[in-house]
Design a protein around this motif. Structure first.
Motif, mmCIF file in Angstrom:
data_model
loop_
_atom_site.group_PDB
_atom_site.id
_atom_site.type_symbol
_atom_site.label_atom_id
_atom_site.label_comp_id
_atom_site.label_asym_id
_atom_site.label_seq_id
_atom_site.Cartn_x
_atom_site.Cartn_y
_atom_site.Cartn_z
ATOM 1 N N LEU A 1 0.843 -1.396 0.169
ATOM 2 C CA LEU A 1 0.041 0.144 -0.143
ATOM 3 C C LEU A 1 0.947 1.268 -0.023
ATOM 4 O O LEU A 1 0.354 2.343 -0.151
ATOM 5 C CB LEU A 1 -0.855 -0.036 1.400
ATOM 6 C CG LEU A 1 -1.817 -1.113 1.403
ATOM 7 C CD1 LEU A 1 -2.398 -1.221 2.685
ATOM 8 C CD2 LEU A 1 -2.895 -1.237 0.221
ATOM 9 N N LYS B 1 0.393 4.991 -1.922
ATOM 10 C CA LYS B 1 -0.979 5.340 -2.527
ATOM 11 C C LYS B 1 -1.229 6.515 -1.926
ATOM 12 O O LYS B 1 -1.403 6.602 -0.721
ATOM 13 C CB LYS B 1 -1.835 4.088 -2.163
ATOM 14 C CG LYS B 1 -1.611 2.598 -3.043
ATOM 15 C CD LYS B 1 -2.737 1.701 -3.111
ATOM 16 C CE LYS B 1 -2.478 0.541 -3.903
ATOM 17 N NZ LYS B 1 -3.440 -0.382 -4.229
ATOM 18 N N GLU C 1 -7.293 6.952 -3.265
ATOM 19 C CA GLU C 1 -6.943 5.589 -3.848
ATOM 20 C C GLU C 1 -7.176 4.756 -2.818
ATOM 21 O O GLU C 1 -7.892 3.639 -3.107
ATOM 22 C CB GLU C 1 -5.685 5.544 -4.514
ATOM 23 C CG GLU C 1 -5.148 4.370 -5.369
ATOM 24 C CD GLU C 1 -3.673 4.333 -5.975
ATOM 25 O OE1 GLU C 1 -3.606 3.279 -6.602
ATOM 26 O OE2 GLU C 1 -3.038 5.417 -5.553
ATOM 27 N N LEU C 2 -6.586 4.791 -1.527
ATOM 28 C CA LEU C 2 -6.668 3.969 -0.231
ATOM 29 C C LEU C 2 -8.141 3.789 -0.158
ATOM 30 O O LEU C 2 -8.573 2.519 0.167
ATOM 31 C CB LEU C 2 -5.939 4.410 0.717
ATOM 32 C CG LEU C 2 -4.399 4.147 0.648
ATOM 33 C CD1 LEU C 2 -3.668 5.212 1.770
ATOM 34 C CD2 LEU C 2 -3.978 2.874 0.542
ATOM 35 N N ASP D 1 -9.998 1.744 -3.168
ATOM 36 C CA ASP D 1 -9.481 0.329 -3.079
ATOM 37 C C ASP D 1 -10.108 -0.309 -1.906
ATOM 38 O O ASP D 1 -10.632 -1.668 -2.134
ATOM 39 C CB ASP D 1 -7.809 0.404 -2.597
ATOM 40 C CG ASP D 1 -7.357 -1.243 -2.345
ATOM 41 O OD1 ASP D 1 -6.932 -1.656 -3.438
ATOM 42 O OD2 ASP D 1 -7.251 -1.482 -1.231
#
Length: 319
Positions: free
Chosen positions: A294, A297, A301-302, A305
């Motif tokens: 991870l 990121k 985006e996290l 996701d």
């Protein structure tokens, strides 16, 4: 060492080997006795491998609940430095079933949160056997807010039979606290990784494990309800917990196939309780690997996701 019911034959053999060694220490036929003890050790090792190479879901449930498995506090002591526990939810009080605070993992700052069951009768009562009340989930929300504010990754260690079902907990908004904690997991713009180290029971576990990456120890379990509770509801017979354990697909191996979790962490032969140091070390390596996945990121985006991960689970279930 505490032996489970299905390990009783193993207990007999290991007990006899220890008796022989005690005789050897007293000088009673040392050479012959040591040979017999070594032969028993080999027999015990073979039996241990046979028992653990094909555990059914119910036996895995028993291993996941083993009282000698390392708990959250042991993982924090071994894997994290400069751990500074934070207490209270700033609303009602502190919940000792949930522990968490600021720490360093591999010398990088982070927030760690986990369920603590306790190791003996007194500590288990203090920690309520790992069953969190509303203030425990609100403490976790407070810690996740702090992590988001300061850009710190969050690591959660899950080990709970489920949230505490008592009258006081319900009066203080147990279901609302669990829902908001789950929602907070989905909202924070920092890496969130979770490890099921023992039991992952019901919404009490999901509230900590709605993460970007989820790992389970080889003999841990993760389910929407306990096998006993499921059997009581479906068949009005809690003694059918073995059937329920099969139906729930609660093992790490099943959940990895279903895409609910991302990694399985191997345990020492005979379970984490036989070699806690090895189990904790392996867990630390997997946490590092998940955080590495991870790294770099961006917050949006996290969050995307994490949300997509759980939406995909729902889509798969409908197919």
């Amino acid at each position: 060492m505490t032996y489970l019911d299905f390990e009783k034959p193993l207990a007999d053999i290991e007990g006899k080997a220890e008796e022989l060694r005690a005789m050897a220490r007293k000088g009673e036929g040392a050479v012959d006795v040591e040979k017999e003890a070594a032969a028993l050790d080999k027999k015990a090792g073979d039996m241990l491998r046979d028992l653990y190479k094909s555990l059914d879901p119910w036996r895995k449930t028993l291993v996941a609940r083993h009282p000698d498995r390392p708990h959250c506090g042991a993982y924090i002591d071994a894997l994290f430095t400069e751990y500074t526990p934070l207490a209270g939810d700033r609303t009602f009080g502190d919940d000792h079933a949930v522990m968490g605070g600021l720490a360093r993992f591999h010398d990088a700052p982070c927030v760690v949160i986990g369920h603590e069951k306790g190791n003996d009768t007194k500590s288990r009562l203090t920690h309520n056997f790992g069953m969190a009340r509303p203030e425990g989930y609100r403490k976790a929300i407070r810690l996740m807010d702090m992590a988001h504010r300061f850009g710190l990754p969050v690591i959660t260690l899950v080990d709970t039979p489920g949230a505490y079902p008592g009258k006081g907990a319900e009066e203080r908004g147990q279901s609302e606290a669990i829902a908001r904690c789950t929602q907070k997991c989905l909202e924070i713009g920092v890496p969130l990784v979770s490890v099921i180290i023992g039991e992952g029971g019901s919404g009490g576990a999901v509230a900590f494990a709605t993460a970007n990456r989820i790992a389970m120890l080889e003999h841990s379990i993760y389910s929407v309800i306990s096998p006993e509770g499921c059997a009581s509801i479906l068949w009005k017979d809690s003694e059918r917990m073995r059937d329920a354990a099969e139906a729930l697909r609660l093992t790490a191996q099943d959940l990895h196939k279903l895409g609910v979790i991302d990694r399985i962490i191997g345990e020492p032969m005979g379970g984490a309780q036989r070699d806690p140091v090895a189990a904790i070390t392996a867990t630390g390596k997997e946490i590092a690997a998940m955080l590495s996945d991870l790294k770099g990121k961006k917050p949006a985006e996290l969050i995307r996701d994490r949300r997509q991960k759980f939406l995909n689970m729902g889509s798969s279930a409908l197919v």
